[in-house]
Design a protein around this motif. Structure first.
Motif, PDB file in Angstrom:
ATOM      1  N   ARG A 170       0.978  -1.056   0.034  1.00  0.00           N
ATOM      2  CA  ARG A 170       0.197  -0.056  -0.067  1.00  0.00           C
ATOM      3  C   ARG A 170       0.929   1.191   0.002  1.00  0.00           C
ATOM      4  N   GLU A 171       1.876   1.150   0.643  1.00  0.00           N
ATOM      5  CA  GLU A 171       2.907   2.507   0.749  1.00  0.00           C
ATOM      6  C   GLU A 171       3.629   2.508  -0.189  1.00  0.00           C
ATOM      7  N   LEU A 172       4.117   1.544  -0.766  1.00  0.00           N
ATOM      8  CA  LEU A 172       4.861   1.568  -2.175  1.00  0.00           C
ATOM      9  C   LEU A 172       4.020   2.203  -3.226  1.00  0.00           C
ATOM     10  N   ALA A 173       2.949   1.680  -3.398  1.00  0.00           N
ATOM     11  CA  ALA A 173       2.025   2.099  -4.250  1.00  0.00           C
ATOM     12  C   ALA A 173       1.536   3.749  -3.968  1.00  0.00           C
ATOM     13  N   THR A 174       1.463   4.230  -2.744  1.00  0.00           N
ATOM     14  CA  THR A 174       1.114   5.580  -2.758  1.00  0.00           C
ATOM     15  C   THR A 174       2.404   6.528  -2.908  1.00  0.00           C
ATOM     16  N   ILE A 175       3.655   5.917  -2.559  1.00  0.00           N
ATOM     17  CA  ILE A 175       5.080   6.588  -2.810  1.00  0.00           C
ATOM     18  C   ILE A 175       4.980   6.845  -4.209  1.00  0.00           C
ATOM     19  N   HIS A 176       4.845   5.748  -5.092  1.00  0.00           N
ATOM     20  CA  HIS A 176       5.176   5.682  -6.604  1.00  0.00           C
ATOM     21  C   HIS A 176       3.958   6.203  -7.426  1.00  0.00           C
ATOM     22  N   ASN A 177       2.796   6.290  -6.858  1.00  0.00           N
ATOM     23  CA  ASN A 177       1.699   6.655  -7.516  1.00  0.00           C
ATOM     24  C   ASN A 177       1.452   5.640  -8.775  1.00  0.00           C
ATOM     25  N   VAL A 178       1.564   4.326  -8.108  1.00  0.00           N
ATOM     26  CA  VAL A 178       1.183   3.104  -9.012  1.00  0.00           C
ATOM     27  C   VAL A 178       0.098   2.237  -8.492  1.00  0.00           C
ATOM     28  N   ASP A 179      -0.496   1.356  -9.308  1.00  0.00           N
ATOM     29  CA  ASP A 179      -1.570   0.801  -8.700  1.00  0.00           C
ATOM     30  C   ASP A 179      -1.356  -0.540  -7.723  1.00  0.00           C
ATOM     31  N   GLU A 180      -1.875  -0.582  -6.569  1.00  0.00           N
ATOM     32  CA  GLU A 180      -1.546  -1.384  -5.620  1.00  0.00           C
ATOM     33  C   GLU A 180      -1.725  -2.842  -5.874  1.00  0.00           C
ATOM     34  N   LEU A 181      -2.726  -3.140  -6.688  1.00  0.00           N
ATOM     35  CA  LEU A 181      -2.984  -4.598  -7.149  1.00  0.00           C
ATOM     36  C   LEU A 181      -2.193  -4.813  -8.281  1.00  0.00           C
ATOM     37  N   PHE A 182      -1.562  -3.985  -8.860  1.00  0.00           N
ATOM     38  CA  PHE A 182      -0.468  -4.238  -9.973  1.00  0.00           C
ATOM     39  C   PHE A 182       0.742  -4.787  -9.165  1.00  0.00           C
ATOM     40  N   LEU A 183       1.110  -4.271  -7.948  1.00  0.00           N
ATOM     41  CA  LEU A 183       2.276  -4.484  -7.016  1.00  0.00           C
ATOM     42  C   LEU A 183       2.128  -5.944  -6.494  1.00  0.00           C
ATOM     43  N   ARG A 184       0.636  -6.198  -6.023  1.00  0.00           N
ATOM     44  CA  ARG A 184       0.524  -7.448  -5.562  1.00  0.00           C
ATOM     45  C   ARG A 184       0.733  -8.457  -6.506  1.00  0.00           C
ATOM     46  N   ASP A 185       0.322  -8.237  -7.749  1.00  0.00           N
ATOM     47  CA  ASP A 185       0.475  -9.276  -8.807  1.00  0.00           C
ATOM     48  C   ASP A 185       2.033  -9.444  -9.096  1.00  0.00           C
ATOM     49  N   GLN A 186       2.724  -8.295  -9.017  1.00  0.00           N
ATOM     50  CA  GLN A 186       4.127  -8.326  -9.314  1.00  0.00           C
ATOM     51  C   GLN A 186       4.910  -9.149  -8.144  1.00  0.00           C
ATOM     52  N   LEU A 187       4.347  -9.178  -7.170  1.00  0.00           N
ATOM     53  CA  LEU A 187       5.101  -9.611  -5.926  1.00  0.00           C
ATOM     54  C   LEU A 187       5.431 -11.159  -5.837  1.00  0.00           C
ATOM     55  N   ILE A 188       6.834 -11.528  -5.749  1.00  0.00           N
ATOM     56  CA  ILE A 188       7.140 -12.936  -5.718  1.00  0.00           C
ATOM     57  C   ILE A 188       7.566 -13.516  -4.405  1.00  0.00           C
ATOM     58  N   ASP A 189       8.328 -12.606  -3.580  1.00  0.00           N
ATOM     59  CA  ASP A 189       8.661 -12.992  -2.304  1.00  0.00           C
ATOM     60  C   ASP A 189       9.188 -11.845  -1.480  1.00  0.00           C
ATOM     61  N   THR A 190       8.858 -12.130  -0.045  1.00  0.00           N
ATOM     62  CA  THR A 190       9.213 -10.862   0.876  1.00  0.00           C
ATOM     63  C   THR A 190      10.146 -11.451   2.056  1.00  0.00           C
ATOM     64  N   PHE A 191      11.221 -10.808   2.362  1.00  0.00           N
ATOM     65  CA  PHE A 191      11.943 -11.233   3.506  1.00  0.00           C
ATOM     66  C   PHE A 191      12.055 -10.022   4.378  1.00  0.00           C
ATOM     67  N   ALA A 192      11.728 -10.180   5.479  1.00  0.00           N
ATOM     68  CA  ALA A 192      11.723  -8.949   6.349  1.00  0.00           C
ATOM     69  C   ALA A 192      12.632  -9.629   7.763  1.00  0.00           C
ATOM     70  N   TRP A 193      13.369  -8.740   8.339  1.00  0.00           N
ATOM     71  CA  TRP A 193      14.359  -8.691   9.444  1.00  0.00           C
ATOM     72  C   TRP A 193      14.118  -7.621  10.379  1.00  0.00           C
ATOM     73  N   SER A 194      14.040  -8.006  11.741  1.00  0.00           N
ATOM     74  CA  SER A 194      14.040  -6.958  12.712  1.00  0.00           C
ATOM     75  C   SER A 194      15.032  -7.246  13.570  1.00  0.00           C
ATOM     76  N   TRP A 195      15.911  -6.218  13.818  1.00  0.00           N
ATOM     77  CA  TRP A 195      17.192  -6.516  14.753  1.00  0.00           C
ATOM     78  C   TRP A 195      16.702  -6.428  16.067  1.00  0.00           C
ATOM     79  N   SER A 196      15.810  -6.020  16.586  1.00  0.00           N
ATOM     80  CA  SER A 196      15.457  -6.008  17.862  1.00  0.00           C
ATOM     81  C   SER A 196      14.572  -7.349  18.335  1.00  0.00           C
ATOM     82  N   LEU A 197      14.230  -8.126  17.412  1.00  0.00           N
ATOM     83  CA  LEU A 197      13.480  -9.569  17.679  1.00  0.00           C
ATOM     84  C   LEU A 197      14.548 -10.447  17.509  1.00  0.00           C
TER      85      LEU A 197
END
Length: 197
Positions: A170-197
């Motif tokens: 949602r935030e990437l779509a807003t920042i870049h003025n692109v369609d959120e559904l387009f980004l969802r269709d484009q997404l292959i994988d996500t890796f998130a890391w929190s150093w505090s966890l």
């Protein structure tokens, strides 16, 4: 790196040793000629160089009184502190930030660099290596955040990543003025890391 260094000089690494002191060794004329490292309070070995990767809070517990630290270095060691941070990488089917267009039909044409925002993502980092226009580099750091922003995102890092992905897309779509559904269709994988966890 350890394998390479050991191939150059066998037994370069000693594991499971508790470092208790680091001392600069001078030649009597003010020039440092080595470093003494004391382990377990009783065993000292001399090295030409030492690379320390000890976390700062732990390093502050070592005897560094003879390490030759300048007042600025000693102050930095005392004052620097770690804060929470979160990094979220996302792989997409295409490098849409380089080759894509926004909702107004303008080519995005982003190659390398960073976008700093006031959104929860804070910093977006774009790849600059390879041939970005060929579309082979399709992974970006979708968010790199610190302190309280990182603490808020960290709550989404554990467990079901669909909520985290929804916020980031949602935030990437807003920042870049692109369609959120387009980004969802484009997404292959996500890796998130929190150093505090």
């Amino acid at each position: 790196m350890a394998q390479y260094i050991n191939s150059q000089q066998n037994n370069s690494f000693e594991l499971n040793k508790f470092v208790t002191a680091i001392e600069a060794v001078n030649n009597g004329h003010g020039m440092t000629i080595g470093v003494n490292v004391t382990t377990d309070y009783n065993s000292t070995e001399r090295f030409s160089q030492v690379v320390s990767t000890i976390p700062l809070p732990v390093m502050r517990t070592l005897d560094l009184s003879s390490a030759g630290l300048s007042p600025l270095q000693a102050n930095a060691l005392r004052e620097l502190d770690y804060g929470p941070s979160v990094k979220i990488g996302m792989q997409f089917a295409s490098a849409w930030w380089t080759n894509g267009t926004d909702n107004a039909g303008r080519k995005l044409n982003i190659v390398g660099g960073q976008t700093f925002t006031d959104s929860p993502l804070r910093t977006v980092v774009y790849p600059s290596y390879g041939d970005p226009y060929a579309g082979n580099t399709t992974t970006m750091i979708a968010s790199y955040s610190w302190t309280s922003d990182a603490e808020r995102l960290a709550s989404l890092v554990t467990g079901d990543q669909s909520r985290l992905e929804a916020v980031v897309l949602r935030e990437l779509a807003t920042i870049h003025n692109v369609d959120e559904l387009f980004l969802r269709d484009q997404l292959i994988d996500t890796f998130a890391w929190s150093w505090s966890l």
